[in-house]
Design an enzyme around this catalytic site. Structure first.
Site, mmCIF file in Angstrom:
data_model
loop_
_atom_site.group_PDB
_atom_site.id
_atom_site.type_symbol
_atom_site.label_atom_id
_atom_site.label_comp_id
_atom_site.label_asym_id
_atom_site.label_seq_id
_atom_site.Cartn_x
_atom_site.Cartn_y
_atom_site.Cartn_z
ATOM 1 N N LYS A 149 50.419 -2.335 4.141
ATOM 2 C CA LYS A 149 49.838 -1.297 3.314
ATOM 3 C C LYS A 149 48.722 -0.652 4.149
ATOM 4 C CE LYS A 149 45.607 -3.031 2.402
ATOM 5 N NZ LYS A 149 44.307 -2.415 2.229
ATOM 6 N N LYS A 183 47.781 -15.912 -0.431
ATOM 7 C CA LYS A 183 46.797 -16.966 -0.693
ATOM 8 C C LYS A 183 47.432 -18.118 -1.457
ATOM 9 C CE LYS A 183 42.805 -14.048 -0.272
ATOM 10 N NZ LYS A 183 42.296 -14.728 0.927
ATOM 11 N N GLU A 217 33.750 -6.582 -3.137
ATOM 12 C CA GLU A 217 33.388 -6.685 -1.729
ATOM 13 C C GLU A 217 31.880 -6.514 -1.581
ATOM 14 O OE1 GLU A 217 36.816 -5.112 1.008
ATOM 15 O OE2 GLU A 217 36.310 -3.561 -0.446
ATOM 16 N N HIS A 241 46.518 -4.246 -4.259
ATOM 17 C CA HIS A 241 46.076 -5.629 -4.517
ATOM 18 C C HIS A 241 45.895 -5.937 -6.002
ATOM 19 C CE1 HIS A 241 45.626 -5.640 -0.287
ATOM 20 N NE2 HIS A 241 44.453 -5.035 -0.245
ATOM 21 N N LYS A 340 32.882 -1.744 -3.368
ATOM 22 C CA LYS A 340 32.217 -2.119 -2.126
ATOM 23 C C LYS A 340 30.719 -2.265 -2.375
ATOM 24 C CE LYS A 340 35.453 -0.294 1.271
ATOM 25 N NZ LYS A 340 35.786 -1.619 1.809
#
Lengths: 491, 491
Positions: A149, A183, A217, A241, A340
């Protein structure tokens, strides 16, 4: 869902001396090598475009390993053995006149060996690369192509790229990667859901109050300014995601744990997402952009300062209240959040169960906190179940929440999860269950595009938030309107 | 369910220098004293019948404390302070001519202080004792009487004793103790069931396959030969302890956690026990008696050798398949088991959930073990939840059972549970929720009596089992007939 490599393969890394390859892909293969997971006779073709890179392939890799791998992971002696699997190659993926003649000879006599073409290159040349592979007659039935991606920036551009790949590879040969799905905790989520009657019977609107999915993030632009400013958090994080995680959490139980079964169920979820259009966009989505603020006691610049431009209205934060229109999830909101420069780096799925239907305890037994299952992907991979229990230190009945660790650390001591390694070996083994089907990406864009369009058409200005906060106030208000709040799992 | 002593009390221990008092009751009060839980102005009247005991009450207690208490629990300095609460008394509970005149004077001017009469004496003189208390005008409205099991040996004899007590105390003043109910884990069972939607919603025949309740002893007769041979395991363990635990596990959710609410629900369960009569007794019950065998590598004698008699057919082991005829538990068997000289000492409740309705995993993912909740009372108090999870050490999906500790040890470190202390303080505080209502005992006898009668009338000879085994083969066959087996939680 088994992934054991039992026959030799050719892994071809286009962009082999690039950042992704050096940081993630080659270290993953090295780790697999160290675990004796690479069959004899396998090869890793590390492709570069430049003579200098080609000439120094091994030393470039060695330098990168020493820099990027964990302490004590690198072993000079083992690296020499690992290096025997590596075949440097020089080829310009986009230009059939440059290097392809020689490149083709690498595959002579290896027609029966599976080929995994990993496109660690910019998406705009995916099409050229696939065309050249086809032209060189390198695409066998047992070939796969792995792409990273982001594919495109909306439904149409994504479809255009997908179509170019599809001209040369069948859909089942195309592996679209989303490293969050690599994960271990995501794997364990499927295991927990479908092998425990305690969970699966509870996995619906009768028992679940709501679900929160966050990828928070702490970093800012990290040198990706140009790309990021053209994309924004919605395209960079939500479309792929967050919606992938939502798909896995919300999907129906598949008949089998096969790739197609799982992807079919995920597609159904994405297609059942209630469209957010018109003024509902204002009501159910929040768009944010960070300004300067303290992150862990250090003053960080705002987005515009980082960008070096005074005009961008790109969102660095998104919060959405989503609904899935099917029987299982009627009335259960899914709150999605990403941003972010937030307070902490964390990625997690929180399943908030409903409270008991009746509290039979005295008022002085304390307040009943509803059960909660937390699936944390970052910074650590772990699962936690919050239950109420009697405070055993007190004679009188006082109830208090206790957090049960489902980390199973005793059973997995010393085990370190490497998402990329897992996905790479899955791709090599031909196990597509953790990769994204074209229709999934398409369904995700279909849901995301109208929101982005509305923002653009109505000139929705991002709400500001301080670096080091949890995003704009509007994000809290989104949940407060439903009498809920974002759960800070550290508390 | 709160138990905080906030006003002075008089605790009167009849049989105060007897075994129960010295081993359990007085140490419990000492522990409460050490935790500052005894209000100023309270007294503990330690009653004995013999002049020698009366004269040496304090030294008898001190000697016993040093012998029976945990290492480091006894502190000579603190004992001196504790001793100030103790009032030795000499009285013959069964004979009003002996000592009652003096005894009465202890209570002068303390009419408003709650009196807790603890009958640590043989049940045959419960009636006399209560009658004498009444005659001496000591039974105030704020008086309670605590009696120990076993009360009677069948419904009629139990009713006779209960009636004698009831002539002088109201039912709400009568505290029938069962020390298994004082265990913290039993408390926590109620907390878990009724404060977690995850458990209570699952607590029925839709989700639960079956339930096992075991109290396994490793000891033999321990000097109780005469009593035990007249009673047997059914009266000694099943009628009270096992059925009490069954009541707590199986009861409906009470409106409130008050004593009457809980006891009402337990009575309903006991009354809903499906009667086992006629030839069903042979089918659904197992009667056993141990013969010599190795217990932890030491040869132990058989029951007859311990008894010193060659003819007894008393059962030292019982296994029963019980059913509860109500909506919640239709089709869910409750397997009860208790015995002496078994392989290990353990007491536990095992909630065996049904397996997932469909196994979507590959055959090589391994077998799915159904979820299981284990509530262990002995040798340790702990709770365990068995779930399936992915083996994180393997790349391929292999599922394996993991045991989650619900012991909450981090939150209760250093806490030691003392069942008797808890129950004693509850009785002093007037909290009857963990004590047994007359109707509960009655319902239990009603279910147990026909089984014992059938055994007797049909001369059912006990099945033999070796000391150190898990009981007679017939016990395993009882479950095998249902395609189930006893769960060894240590495995």
């Amino acid at each position: 869902m088994t992934t054991v490599l039992d026959k030799p393969f050719d892994l071809i890394l286009f962009g082999g001396t690039g950042d992704l390859s050096l940081r993630k892909l080659l270290p993953s293969m090295y780790r697999a090598f160290m675990e004796d997971e690479i069959p004899q006779g396998s090869r890793i073709l590390v492709c570069s475009r430049k003579q200098k890179d080609f000439d120094n392939t091994l030393s470039i890799i060695e330098t990168a390993f020493k820099k990027f791998m964990l302490k004590d992971e690198f072993c000079a002696k083992s690296f020499k053995q690992f290096a025997k699997y590596i075949q440097p190659a020089m080829v310009d993926v986009a230009d059939y006149q440059k290097g392809w003649g020689k490149f083709v000879t690498f595959f002579e006599g290896r027609e029966s060996i599976p080929r995994i073409f990993y496109l660690a290159i910019i998406p705009s040349i995916y099409g050229d690369c696939c065309e050249n592979l086809d032209r060189a007659n390198l695409v066998t039935d047992d070939s796969r192509v792995v792409v990273e991606k982001p594919i495109g920036y909306d439904q149409n551009s994504a479809e255009a790229i997908n179509q170019k790949i599809a001209n040369h590879f069948k859909e089942e040969q195309i592996y679209r990667i989303d490293h969050y799905l690599g994960k271990e905790t995501v794997q364990n989520l499927l295991a927990l859901r479908f092998s425990n009657s305690l969970f699966e019977q509870f996995w619906d609107s009768k028992s679940i109050d709501h679900i929160q999915i966050s990828i928070n993030e702490q970093v800012g632009l990290e040198g990706r300014a140009e790309f990021y400013d053209g994309a924004g958090a919605m395209r960079d994080m939500v479309q792929n995601h967050l919606l992938q995680l939502l798909g896995l959490v919300a999907m129906e139980s598949p008949n089998k744990m096969g790739a197609d079964n799982i992807r079919t169920e995920k597609i159904k979820v994405l297609q059942a997402l209630r469209p957010i259009t018109g003024d509902d966009v204002k009501k159910y989505t929040v768009r944010g952009q960070y300004v300067a603020g303290n992150v862990e006691e250090k003053l960080e610049p705002g987005y515009l300062e980082e960008l070096g431009s005074g005009t961008s209205q790109t969102e660095t934060f998104v919060a959405i209240r989503a609904n899935i229109d099917n029987w299982r999830w009627a009335q259960v909101p899914f709150y999605l959040r990403t941003g972010k420069r937030l307070k902490r780096r964390s990625a997690e799925i929180v399943i908030q169960f409903k409270n008991v239907s009746h509290n039979a305890f005295d008022a002085d037994a304390g307040q009943l906190v509803p059960n909660r299952l937390i699936i944390q992907l970052q910074p650590e991979e772990r699962m936690q179940l919050l239950l109420m229990a009697k405070d055993m230190t007190q004679l009188k009945t006082v109830l208090k929440p206790v957090k049960l660790d489902l980390n199973f650390t005793e059973s997995s001591s010393g085990f370190k999860s490497f998402g990329y390694k897992r996905l790479l070996l899955d791709a090599i083994a031909g196990n597509a269950s953790l990769f994204i089907h074209r229709d999934e990406g398409s369904a995700a864009w279909q849901w995301v595009d109208p929101i982005i369009d509305y923002w653009k058409e109505n000139n929705v200005v991002p709400d500001l938030y301080r670096a080091g906060s949890w995003g704009p106030n509007e994000s809290d208000e989104l949940l407060a309107a439903d009498k809920r709040e974002w759960i800070d799992i550290e508390k």
